[in-house]
Design a protein around this motif. Structure first.
Motif, mmCIF file in Angstrom:
data_model
loop_
_atom_site.group_PDB
_atom_site.id
_atom_site.type_symbol
_atom_site.label_atom_id
_atom_site.label_comp_id
_atom_site.label_asym_id
_atom_site.label_seq_id
_atom_site.Cartn_x
_atom_site.Cartn_y
_atom_site.Cartn_z
ATOM 1 N N GLY A 156 0.837 -1.192 0.019
ATOM 2 C CA GLY A 156 0.010 -0.067 0.052
ATOM 3 C C GLY A 156 0.898 1.236 0.052
ATOM 4 O O GLY A 156 0.514 2.290 -0.538
ATOM 5 N N LEU A 157 1.921 1.382 0.703
ATOM 6 C CA LEU A 157 2.936 2.274 0.726
ATOM 7 C C LEU A 157 3.377 2.668 -0.565
ATOM 8 O O LEU A 157 3.883 3.765 -0.991
ATOM 9 C CB LEU A 157 3.910 1.899 1.764
ATOM 10 N N GLY A 158 3.743 1.409 -1.243
ATOM 11 C CA GLY A 158 4.347 1.449 -2.717
ATOM 12 C C GLY A 158 3.333 2.302 -3.526
ATOM 13 O O GLY A 158 3.587 3.087 -4.190
ATOM 14 N N ALA A 159 2.090 1.838 -3.459
ATOM 15 C CA ALA A 159 1.211 2.423 -4.322
ATOM 16 C C ALA A 159 1.133 4.042 -4.123
ATOM 17 O O ALA A 159 0.773 4.968 -4.998
ATOM 18 C CB ALA A 159 -0.226 1.948 -4.203
ATOM 19 N N MET A 160 1.308 4.165 -2.841
ATOM 20 C CA MET A 160 0.934 5.738 -2.452
ATOM 21 C C MET A 160 2.017 6.691 -2.874
ATOM 22 O O MET A 160 1.992 7.807 -3.594
ATOM 23 C CB MET A 160 1.141 5.787 -0.958
ATOM 24 N N ILE A 161 3.334 6.031 -2.935
ATOM 25 C CA ILE A 161 4.733 6.661 -3.331
ATOM 26 C C ILE A 161 4.570 6.723 -4.886
ATOM 27 O O ILE A 161 4.784 7.806 -5.384
ATOM 28 C CB ILE A 161 5.861 5.765 -3.034
ATOM 29 N N ILE A 162 3.886 5.747 -5.687
ATOM 30 C CA ILE A 162 3.799 5.828 -7.167
ATOM 31 C C ILE A 162 2.981 6.909 -7.414
ATOM 32 O O ILE A 162 3.301 7.793 -8.232
ATOM 33 C CB ILE A 162 3.749 4.549 -7.706
ATOM 34 N N ALA A 163 1.713 6.759 -6.974
ATOM 35 C CA ALA A 163 0.894 8.007 -7.079
ATOM 36 C C ALA A 163 1.066 9.307 -6.894
ATOM 37 O O ALA A 163 0.872 10.251 -7.542
ATOM 38 C CB ALA A 163 -0.517 7.566 -6.031
ATOM 39 N N ALA A 164 1.696 9.567 -5.698
ATOM 40 C CA ALA A 164 2.297 11.027 -5.391
ATOM 41 C C ALA A 164 3.354 11.175 -6.472
ATOM 42 O O ALA A 164 3.448 12.504 -6.876
ATOM 43 C CB ALA A 164 2.903 11.037 -3.930
ATOM 44 N N SER A 165 4.205 10.435 -6.902
ATOM 45 C CA SER A 165 5.450 10.703 -7.645
ATOM 46 C C SER A 165 4.761 11.082 -8.984
ATOM 47 O O SER A 165 5.160 12.177 -9.484
ATOM 48 C CB SER A 165 6.444 9.592 -7.860
ATOM 49 N N LEU A 166 3.821 10.157 -9.446
ATOM 50 C CA LEU A 166 3.267 10.533 -10.965
ATOM 51 C C LEU A 166 2.527 11.957 -10.724
ATOM 52 O O LEU A 166 2.494 12.786 -11.915
ATOM 53 C CB LEU A 166 2.230 9.361 -11.084
ATOM 54 N N ALA A 167 1.725 12.126 -9.816
ATOM 55 C CA ALA A 167 0.733 13.538 -9.490
ATOM 56 C C ALA A 167 1.835 14.758 -9.693
ATOM 57 O O ALA A 167 1.583 15.597 -10.412
ATOM 58 C CB ALA A 167 -0.157 13.484 -8.323
ATOM 59 N N PHE A 168 2.725 14.778 -8.966
ATOM 60 C CA PHE A 168 3.779 15.811 -8.637
ATOM 61 C C PHE A 168 4.524 15.886 -10.319
ATOM 62 O O PHE A 168 4.714 17.038 -10.695
ATOM 63 C CB PHE A 168 4.767 15.776 -7.674
ATOM 64 N N MET A 169 4.999 14.706 -10.833
ATOM 65 C CA MET A 169 5.848 14.936 -12.137
ATOM 66 C C MET A 169 4.701 15.315 -13.191
ATOM 67 O O MET A 169 5.050 16.344 -13.976
ATOM 68 C CB MET A 169 6.171 13.675 -12.317
ATOM 69 N N TRP A 170 3.388 14.936 -13.228
ATOM 70 C CA TRP A 170 2.580 15.409 -14.282
ATOM 71 C C TRP A 170 2.056 16.817 -14.089
ATOM 72 O O TRP A 170 1.616 17.391 -14.965
ATOM 73 C CB TRP A 170 1.402 14.473 -14.396
ATOM 74 N N GLY A 171 2.039 16.913 -12.780
ATOM 75 C CA GLY A 171 1.569 18.504 -12.409
ATOM 76 C C GLY A 171 2.541 19.476 -12.609
ATOM 77 O O GLY A 171 2.130 20.571 -12.416
ATOM 78 N N GLY A 172 3.613 19.164 -12.831
ATOM 79 C CA GLY A 172 4.836 19.960 -12.917
ATOM 80 C C GLY A 172 5.525 20.501 -11.673
ATOM 81 O O GLY A 172 6.361 21.557 -11.564
ATOM 82 N N VAL A 173 5.279 19.937 -10.690
ATOM 83 C CA VAL A 173 5.707 20.143 -9.347
ATOM 84 C C VAL A 173 7.181 19.591 -9.078
ATOM 85 O O VAL A 173 8.047 20.319 -8.533
ATOM 86 C CB VAL A 173 4.778 19.831 -8.129
ATOM 87 N N TRP A 174 7.132 18.632 -9.596
ATOM 88 C CA TRP A 174 8.854 17.961 -9.660
ATOM 89 C C TRP A 174 9.189 17.855 -11.066
ATOM 90 O O TRP A 174 8.405 17.457 -11.919
ATOM 91 C CB TRP A 174 8.470 16.502 -9.032
#
Length: 223
Positions: A156-174
């Motif tokens: 579950g933590l892995g899913a959380m990390i993947i979701a956060a990383s994709l969101a910030f990358m696609w949103g231009g934050v990272w």
């Protein structure tokens, strides 16, 4: 939209400080793990050695201290998960990625609580018997079951990390490289039955918690 920006511009509000829950989680979890597991005989030790170690009330107290520290660690992690979900929602709205943050983090927290409670409860159960008997087979089983349970929760933590990383990358934050590194860490977390992936997701939480605290306006900028 304006409300999201306004909230993001209060970096030292209660919501801003909860981001540091990730740092507290990592620090307390590492210390608690050392206290809980550094010292007791390993699974290959002779039963007599296991009985001798757990017959010492001071050793059992050490197990309980480790349990308290890890429980507190996961308590603070819950606040970090909530802060991370809020930050992701600024770029994803109430989309799938935002939902995965809450669900994945909640699954990990629940199983982490259960695993450390089971481990400590069985390893100190001699406190609750009139003869103060120690059962080496049960202690061995408690170690194996709690490890597998925690590793399962790390999915579950892995899913959380993947979701956060994709969101910030696609949103231009990272930047893209940081997003893909996060995805890689999240994928490795799925194999947390081994020690190394657990070290990586602890490092990810520590770094992200500090960066979100120091740069609280990044998600709001994109929102």
């Amino acid at each position: 939209m304006e409300a999201a920006v306004a909230v993001g511009q209060r970096p030292r509000s209660v919501a801003g400080w909860t981001i540091l829950g990730g740092v507290l989680y990592v620090v307390l979890f590492v210390i608690g793990t050392i206290v809980l597991f550094d010292g007791p005989p390993d699974s290959s030790a002779a039963p007599a050695k296991v009985i001798q170690w757990y017959s010492d009330s001071g050793h059992r107290d050490r197990v309980n201290v480790g349990w308290i520290l890890i429980t507190l660690a996961v308590f603070f992690l819950l606040w970090f998960i909530a802060a991370l979900r809020r930050a992701v929602s600024m770029v994803d709205g109430e989309g799938i990625l935002t939902g995965v943050i809450g669900i994945g983090g909640g699954v990990y927290a629940a199983l982490a609580f259960a695993s450390v409670a089971l481990n400590a409860g069985i390893r100190t159960m001699s406190d609750d018997t009139y003869q103060h008997r120690v059962f080496p087979e049960l202690i061995h089983a408690a170690g194996d079951v709690s490890w597998v349970m925690h590793a399962t929760g790390a999915v579950g933590l892995g899913a959380m990390i993947i979701a956060a990383s994709l969101a910030f990358m696609w949103g231009g934050v990272w930047p893209s490289w940081a997003g893909w590194v996060g995805v890689f860490v999240g994928v490795l977390a799925l194999g947390s039955i081994a020690f190394f992936p657990q070290f990586l997701f602890l490092l990810w939480i520590l770094v992200v918690s500090i960066m979100m605290f120091l740069r609280p306006r990044s998600p709001s900028r994109v929102a």
